[in-house]
Design a protein around this motif. Structure first.
Motif, PDB file in Angstrom:
ATOM      1  N   ILE A 135       9.530  47.934  13.011  1.00 40.96           N
ATOM      2  CA  ILE A 135       9.124  46.485  13.875  1.00 40.96           C
ATOM      3  C   ILE A 135      11.263  46.259  13.902  1.00 40.96           C
ATOM      4  N   LEU A 157       4.937  48.580  20.364  1.00 42.10           N
ATOM      5  CA  LEU A 157       3.677  47.919  19.990  1.00 42.10           C
ATOM      6  C   LEU A 157       2.348  48.760  20.683  1.00 42.10           C
ATOM      7  N   THR A 205      -1.115  50.812  19.037  1.00 46.67           N
ATOM      8  CA  THR A 205      -3.038  50.388  19.830  1.00 46.67           C
ATOM      9  C   THR A 205      -3.496  51.847  19.426  1.00 46.67           C
ATOM     10  N   ILE A 209      -4.328  47.263  14.403  1.00 44.86           N
ATOM     11  CA  ILE A 209      -3.424  46.663  14.596  1.00 44.86           C
ATOM     12  C   ILE A 209      -2.567  45.646  13.977  1.00 44.86           C
ATOM     13  N   TRP A 261       2.411  42.793  13.920  1.00 46.30           N
ATOM     14  CA  TRP A 261       2.630  43.169  15.579  1.00 46.30           C
ATOM     15  C   TRP A 261       3.012  41.585  16.296  1.00 46.30           C
TER      16      TRP A 261
END
Length: 353
Positions: A125, A302, A306, A310, A314
């Motif tokens: 991330i 992101l 999904t 999740i 995020w």
């Protein structure tokens, strides 16, 4: 009749409050669920926790970044106030102290954290967030260069060509983004065979891979049109007398532009740059179709997440992007306010009118 006139403002005020509540409730829920103790972002566990913030960020490095940023900005504010009291200090230089301080704080923290790579504990991330900022910054630079020059040309060199050019600008604004994305996805493979240019979009250059370069070009399309309208609107309302006087005094066009025109449109360029940055930061459609391995942005990552549950981190990333966007808009409003603009002029600059 008087009662009707008095009731109408109250109804409009109440309606405005309801609209704002409707718009900001989802945003508030994102903030709330980023502190969710459970393992799902969408399902509230009934207990708040900062564990997902801790999983995404390296606490010690993050606190160091925030402290350095605060110290540098406070020092810049103090220095700016001191210089304002001195008559021998240029007002133009004084007005640049805060923006330069802000930039210096960003660069200083970047150099001390491998350009913010080490502030993230969750590499996947963290890299996507960094790619989002890199892509948005590069696209903003391109948009400001193209849009700024286009806006100046439209305002100062009107003619028959402006109708066609303005039609092109508005066509860019109204074209569905999915159309732009598909067009770019078919265009980039065709130009890879072109010498020099093809290498930029395949192998990349310097620290930036080909995917980042594609994102710069793709995200700058819409932003360039926005910057063009903002600069054109700003410059159209200004008299050409100063520029004409500079030409009469023998100033070359380049010098007249540098010393007269550029300061006049500086606030509009900054406004266009920050709006462009905010638009590019969360671009999803174009980024999804043209990004490559190593250039995945946060919205693309992101969307991929999904497909399963999740996680709340995020939401932490989304909150970070939202705070940066609000900070950029606040910074823009401060710059315009310091330039003497009223609230109506600031709003007009934001909308390009």
């Amino acid at each position: 009749m008087r009662k009707k006139i008095e009731v109408l403002p109250k109804l409009l005020s109440a309606w405005t409050v309801l609209v704002l509540v409707f718009l900001f409730i989802p945003i508030s829920l994102v903030f709330l669920h980023s502190f969710n103790y459970g393992g799902s972002f969408t399902i509230w566990s009934g207990r708040a926790s900062t564990k997902w913030w801790g999983e995404l960020f390296n606490g010690g490095v993050m606190y160091g970044v925030l402290i350095r940023f605060a110290v540098v900005v406070v020092a810049g504010v103090v220095f700016a106030r001191i210089t304002k009291r001195r008559e021998n200090f240029s007002k133009r230089v004084s007005s640049l102290i805060l923006p330069l301080t802000f930039v210096f704080a960003i660069v200083l923290n970047g150099l001390m954290t491998e350009w913010y790579r080490t502030i993230f504990d969750f590499a996947g991330i963290g890299d996507s967030i960094r790619n989002s900022f890199i892509a948005a910054f590069g696209a903003t630079v391109i948009a400001v260069l193209i849009g700024g020059m286009s806006g100046v040309a439209l305002a100062r060199r009107p003619g028959g060509w402006t109708k066609f050019f303005m039609a092109t600008v508005f066509l860019i604004l109204v074209t569905p983004e999915i159309m732009d994305a598909i067009a770019l996805a078919t265009w980039f493979p065709r130009i890879k065979a072109i010498p020099v240019i093809g290498i930029i979009f395949s192998s990349g250059w310097g620290p930036f891979n080909g995917g980042i370069n594609k994102l710069w070009v793709g995200q700058s399309l819409y932003s360039s049109a926005v910057v063009t309208l903002i600069v054109r609107a700003r410059l159209s309302g200004l008299d050409e007398a100063l520029e004409e006087a500079a030409a009469d005094l023998g100033a070359p066009p380049g010098r007249a532009f540098r010393q007269i025109t550029l300061p006049l449109i500086a606030s509009a360029m900054v406004a266009g740059a920050l709006l462009s940055f905010a638009l590019c930061l969360d671009n999803a459609v174009i980024s999804t179709l043209i990004s490559e391995a190593g250039s995945t942005t946060f919205p693309v990552a992101l969307l991929g997440a999904t497909r399963s549950t999740i996680k709340p981190f995020w939401g932490v990333g989304a909150v970070l992007l939202f705070i940066v966007t609000l900070g950029a808009l606040w910074f823009l409003a401060v710059i315009l306010r310091r330039g003497g603009d009223s609230a109506s002029k600031i709003a007009a600059t934001f909308t390009g009118s």
